[in-house]
Structures are given as C-alpha cells and as structure tokens.
Scaffold this motif. Structure first.
Motif, short mmCIF file in Angstrom:
data_model
loop_
_atom_site.label_atom_id
_atom_site.label_comp_id
_atom_site.label_asym_id
_atom_site.label_seq_id
_atom_site.Cartn_x
_atom_site.Cartn_y
_atom_site.Cartn_z
N GLU A 14 0.87 -1.18 0.00
CA GLU A 14 0.00 0.00 0.00
C GLU A 14 0.91 1.23 0.00
O GLU A 14 1.66 1.47 0.94
CB GLU A 14 -0.91 0.00 1.22
CG GLU A 14 -1.96 1.07 1.20
CD GLU A 14 -3.00 0.92 0.10
OE1 GLU A 14 -3.48 1.97 -0.36
OE2 GLU A 14 -3.32 -0.23 -0.31
N ARG A 15 0.85 2.00 -1.10
CA ARG A 15 1.80 3.10 -1.34
C ARG A 15 1.93 4.04 -0.15
O ARG A 15 3.04 4.30 0.32
CB ARG A 15 1.40 3.89 -2.59
CG ARG A 15 2.37 5.03 -2.93
CD ARG A 15 1.88 5.88 -4.09
NE ARG A 15 0.54 6.38 -3.89
CZ ARG A 15 0.25 7.48 -3.17
NH1 ARG A 15 1.20 8.19 -2.61
NH2 ARG A 15 -1.00 7.86 -3.02
N VAL A 16 0.82 4.56 0.35
CA VAL A 16 0.90 5.57 1.41
C VAL A 16 1.46 4.99 2.71
O VAL A 16 2.03 5.72 3.52
CB VAL A 16 -0.45 6.27 1.68
CG1 VAL A 16 -0.90 7.05 0.46
CG2 VAL A 16 -1.51 5.29 2.16
N ASP A 46 -2.27 1.78 -4.89
CA ASP A 46 -3.27 2.60 -4.22
C ASP A 46 -4.50 1.70 -4.15
O ASP A 46 -5.25 1.59 -5.12
CB ASP A 46 -3.56 3.88 -5.01
CG ASP A 46 -2.39 4.85 -4.95
OD1 ASP A 46 -1.62 4.83 -3.98
OD2 ASP A 46 -2.25 5.65 -5.91
N HIS A 47 -4.61 0.99 -3.06
CA HIS A 47 -5.60 -0.06 -2.85
C HIS A 47 -5.37 -1.17 -3.89
O HIS A 47 -4.43 -1.92 -3.75
CB HIS A 47 -7.02 0.50 -2.83
CG HIS A 47 -8.03 -0.49 -2.34
ND1 HIS A 47 -7.89 -1.18 -1.15
CD2 HIS A 47 -9.19 -0.92 -2.89
CE1 HIS A 47 -8.92 -2.00 -0.99
NE2 HIS A 47 -9.72 -1.86 -2.02
N GLY A 75 1.77 -2.08 5.00
CA GLY A 75 0.74 -3.06 4.70
C GLY A 75 0.47 -3.20 3.21
O GLY A 75 1.36 -3.10 2.38
N GLY A 76 -0.82 -3.37 2.92
CA GLY A 76 -1.26 -3.84 1.63
C GLY A 76 -1.54 -5.32 1.83
O GLY A 76 -0.86 -5.97 2.62
N VAL A 77 -2.54 -5.86 1.20
CA VAL A 77 -2.90 -7.26 1.46
C VAL A 77 -1.83 -8.22 0.94
O VAL A 77 -1.37 -9.11 1.65
CB VAL A 77 -4.27 -7.60 0.85
CG1 VAL A 77 -4.61 -9.07 1.07
CG2 VAL A 77 -5.35 -6.72 1.45
N ASN A 157 -4.84 1.31 9.68
CA ASN A 157 -5.06 1.62 8.26
C ASN A 157 -4.42 2.96 7.90
O ASN A 157 -3.89 3.64 8.77
CB ASN A 157 -6.56 1.62 7.95
CG ASN A 157 -7.32 2.64 8.76
OD1 ASN A 157 -7.01 3.83 8.74
ND2 ASN A 157 -8.33 2.19 9.49
N PRO A 158 -4.49 3.36 6.62
CA PRO A 158 -3.85 4.61 6.21
C PRO A 158 -4.31 5.85 6.97
O PRO A 158 -3.53 6.80 7.13
CB PRO A 158 -4.19 4.71 4.72
CG PRO A 158 -4.30 3.30 4.27
CD PRO A 158 -4.97 2.59 5.44
#
Length: 173
Positions: A14-16, A46-47, A75-77, A157-158
């Motif tokens: 997840e970029r951010v 981005d998601h 993160g990021g899945v 989360n972000p």
C-alpha cells in the motif's frame, strides 16, 4: 540519525503506508532503507490500482538487524502475505522484534508478525480482518489508531498514518 529499515515484498505494498512514514522519517533527519525479498524494484498500489515503483536498496537476506535502529512493515494485502512465505524476511522480523528495537507495522503487516511467532502476550492493532489471526497467535487485538506495546508499534489503516509515524519517531528519540 537513526537507520530505519522498511521491509516489503516485491509487490502489493500500500503506497501511502510506505511513502508517508518514509517521508516522516526523512524529515526527522533519519535514514530510511528499502529492503525487499529481491533486488530491483517494488510495485506499490493505491488499494487495488498500481501506483509507483520504488528501487530496492538492499535484499533482506543480505542485511543484519545490527545494521538498523528500527523496522517498519508497511501493509497492503499481498505484501505481508508474500513476506510471511519468505524465510529470510520472517527470520529478520523475528530477530528484530526480539532485539527490543522499535518495530512498526500497519494495516495487514502484522501477518508477518504472526508468521514470526512474536505475538504471544502482545497487544496490537491491525486491519480488522487480522484479529482472529492475531488472537490465534497469542496476541490481543485492539481497534485503536495506534497501539504501542513495548517495542511494537501498530496501527489499523492509512487514516492512522500520522499517529503511527509520530509513535515511531517518539520511539527513536
């Protein structure tokens, strides 16, 4: 100046959750280093949409916990799901947590902590879908913006990135 390792797989980040803590660390005068399971570049998202790529500074199997003052797990899945299948990454995360140095994990990143077997008796936050995995690993899950338990800093989360980054920087001072 502290040296901060940011550990990711090669894609699904997840970029951010990579770039915003990275920028916060740099602005505070610290040195971020992008570690991955392979050399080359990593693909951020981005998601579910591809975002930017970032160059890998070092491969996780070629570094030591002694080289860094803190570890960030974005993160990021797909990112932590891939990391938890990489023996070098899991061993590095386990050693980092056991070193007592700060380890900051956001969103789905605690999956790698589950795989490293370091959550028994620990309290943390994450994306809500991980709460059963965390409990099964012996941890306590909380739905809070940021949870600090010893050297472990976690967020959901972000939206929690400002508090997450502040807690990381506080742990470095």
């Amino acid at each position: 100046m502290a040296k901060i390792a940011f550990l990711t797989a090669t894609e699904g980040i997840e970029r951010v959750e990579l770039t915003e803590p990275w920028d916060g660390v740099k602005q505070a005068g610290h040195e971020p280093t992008l570690l991955s399971t392979e050399s080359g570049e990593v693909q951020t998202f981005d998601h579910l949409d591809k975002a930017e790529t970032r160059p890998v500074d070092k491969v996780v199997g070629d570094v030591s916990v002694d080289d860094f003052d803190a570890l960030v797990l974005p993160g990021g899945v797909a990112n932590p799901d891939a990391l938890r299948t990489d023996e070098d990454a899991v061993a590095f995360v386990k050693a980092f947590v056991e070193s007592g140095k700060p380890v900051a994990a956001i969103c789905h990143a605690p999956w790698t902590l589950v795989e490293a077997g370091v959550l028994d008796g620990r309290t943390l936050a994450s994306w809500p879908s991980l709460q059963t995995d965390i409990r099964n690993a012996g941890g306590t899950w909380k739905d809070e913006e940021v949870v600090v338990d010893g050297n472990l800093i976690t967020s959901r989360n972000p939206d929690d990135i400002p508090a997450f980054t502040k807690s990381l920087l506080d742990a470095l001072s």
